[in-house]
Design a protein around this motif. Structure first.
Motif, PDB file in Angstrom:
ATOM      1  N   ASP A 187     -15.732  55.314  34.714  1.00 53.26           N
ATOM      2  CA  ASP A 187     -14.811  54.325  35.283  1.00 53.26           C
ATOM      3  C   ASP A 187     -15.029  52.947  34.662  1.00 53.26           C
ATOM      4  O   ASP A 187     -14.074  52.210  34.399  1.00 53.26           O
ATOM      5  CB  ASP A 187     -14.998  54.241  36.802  1.00 53.26           C
ATOM      6  CG  ASP A 187     -14.316  55.374  37.537  1.00 53.26           C
ATOM      7  OD1 ASP A 187     -13.381  55.971  36.965  1.00 53.26           O
ATOM      8  OD2 ASP A 187     -14.706  55.684  38.675  1.00 53.26           O
ATOM      9  N   VAL A 207     -11.218  60.779  46.162  1.00 52.98           N
ATOM     10  CA  VAL A 207     -11.162  60.387  44.748  1.00 52.98           C
ATOM     11  C   VAL A 207     -10.318  61.375  43.949  1.00 52.98           C
ATOM     12  O   VAL A 207      -9.497  60.982  43.111  1.00 52.98           O
ATOM     13  CB  VAL A 207     -12.587  60.291  44.163  1.00 52.98           C
ATOM     14  CG1 VAL A 207     -12.537  60.084  42.647  1.00 52.98           C
ATOM     15  CG2 VAL A 207     -13.355  59.164  44.823  1.00 52.98           C
ATOM     16  N   THR A 246      -8.195  52.629  40.708  1.00 53.58           N
ATOM     17  CA  THR A 246      -9.101  53.752  40.997  1.00 53.58           C
ATOM     18  C   THR A 246     -10.540  53.471  40.584  1.00 53.58           C
ATOM     19  O   THR A 246     -11.472  53.764  41.349  1.00 53.58           O
ATOM     20  CB  THR A 246      -8.585  55.045  40.320  1.00 53.58           C
ATOM     21  OG1 THR A 246      -7.274  55.331  40.822  1.00 53.58           O
ATOM     22  CG2 THR A 246      -9.495  56.219  40.630  1.00 53.58           C
ATOM     23  N   ASN A 268     -13.427  53.860  43.544  1.00 48.97           N
ATOM     24  CA  ASN A 268     -14.424  54.933  43.520  1.00 48.97           C
ATOM     25  C   ASN A 268     -15.802  54.495  44.028  1.00 48.97           C
ATOM     26  O   ASN A 268     -16.360  55.130  44.930  1.00 48.97           O
ATOM     27  CB  ASN A 268     -14.540  55.528  42.121  1.00 48.97           C
ATOM     28  CG  ASN A 268     -13.364  56.423  41.780  1.00 48.97           C
ATOM     29  OD1 ASN A 268     -12.524  56.719  42.635  1.00 48.97           O
ATOM     30  ND2 ASN A 268     -13.271  56.860  40.540  1.00 48.97           N
TER      31      ASN A 268
END
Length: 315
Positions: A70, A247, A282, A286
């Motif tokens: 990420d 998620v 996102t 997360n």
């Protein structure tokens, strides 16, 4: 030679998503704020798992890999977008465009397989707890994580090689804030039908196969949890799995919306909004989801803060 003149002697133009109106300036500031939270949150998650010995388990090792992916994903798109917006320059070179395609496709693919691995980890932990240390030992866990990175990178290599093999003409303006493959194909002088089919096949492998693994794993987990005699055991199992399922739902829903629709059904505005969700929001959500809904992460965080306060008091 004509193809070289078309492709290599001109940069692409990223049209972006923001103008310099007051509303868009506010939204741009908001994106920078989200980027900062995501950047700090994912770094904190990686460091926390590395520093706390009690988090040196397969589940948290895989979570640290997710945070690392990420972190890299959000750094692939937002800094370039911010630089272009603040400098007034919208160009991106062919090499820069290819690098963006490779990185974000590789990272998206790697996350697909990693999320499937995390689902399998929860299946083994809940359905086969006595064999967990054997089925998810350090070597197997490391191999699964490495496989996720490798498979994602292979997907990135294939897509960037094919995307940049097309000739591009016209204004060379990409209706996006980064070099997204579907947006890039709208500039192609040739029929992209073959490439669209290739993307669809890659999506079946990179999205639907992991979804099948996740679905099968959690079907077995639900059955096992229903048959648990302890109410506390059920709550703990659902708390552990709910974060991962949240998620998975956000990530796969957005990815399928972007990559499994034909070009004729695409809207540049819709694609940009959904892309903002899975490339910017996102990665921020997360670490928040896993930290806020996980007592062990919260304990480790308080422990690290406690050590920091103790060190300040001693000083």
């Amino acid at each position: 030679m004509a193809w070289e003149n078309q492709t290599f002697n001109s940069d692409f133009i990223l049209l972006g998503i923001f103008s310099h109106s007051p509303t868009h300036i506010f939204l741009f500031s908001l994106v920078l704020g989200v980027f900062t939270v995501a950047f700090i949150g994912n770094i904190a998650m990686v460091l926390l798992i590395y520093l706390d010995i009690q988090l040196h388990t397969p589940m948290y090792f895989l979570l640290s890999q997710l945070s690392l992916m990420d972190l890299m994903l959000i750094c692939t798109t937002v800094p370039k977008m911010a630089f272009n917006y603040l400098s007034g320059r919208k160009s991106i070179s062919l090499a820069g465009c290819g690098a963006q395609i490779f990185l974000y496709v590789s990272l998206l693919g790697a996350e697909c397989f990693l999320l499937a691995t995390m689902a399998y980890d929860r299946y083994v932990a809940i359905c086969h707890p006595l064999r967990y240390s054997v089925l998810m030992n350090q070597k197997i866990c490391g191999l699964m994580a490495a496989s996720s990175w490798i498979l994602g990178s292979l997907d990135g290599i294939i897509e960037v090689a094919v995307a940049l093999s097309f000739s591009y003409c016209g204004a060379r303006e990409i209706p996006h804030f980064f070099c997204d493959v579907p947006a890039l194909l709208t500039l192609s002088c040739t029929n992209p039908l073959l490439f669209e089919r290739m993307i669809f096949i890659c999506c079946i492998i990179m999205l639907l196969f992991p979804v099948a693994v996740i679905s099968a794993s959690y079907a077995r987990v639900i059955v096992a949890v229903i048959h648990m005699g302890s109410g506390e055991g059920r709550r703990k199992a659902f708390a552990t799995c709910s974060s991962h399922l949240t998620v998975v739902g956000m990530y796969y829903g957005a990815a399928m919306f972007i990559y499994m629709r034909p070009t004729s059904d695409r809207s540049p505005t819709q694609d940009k909004m959904v892309s903002v969700f899975y490339t910017i929001l996102t990665p921020m959500l997360n670490p928040l989801i896993y930290s806020l809904r996980n007592k062990e992460v919260a304990r480790a965080f308080k422990k690290v803060l406690g050590k920091g306060k103790s060190a300040e008091e001693i000083a």
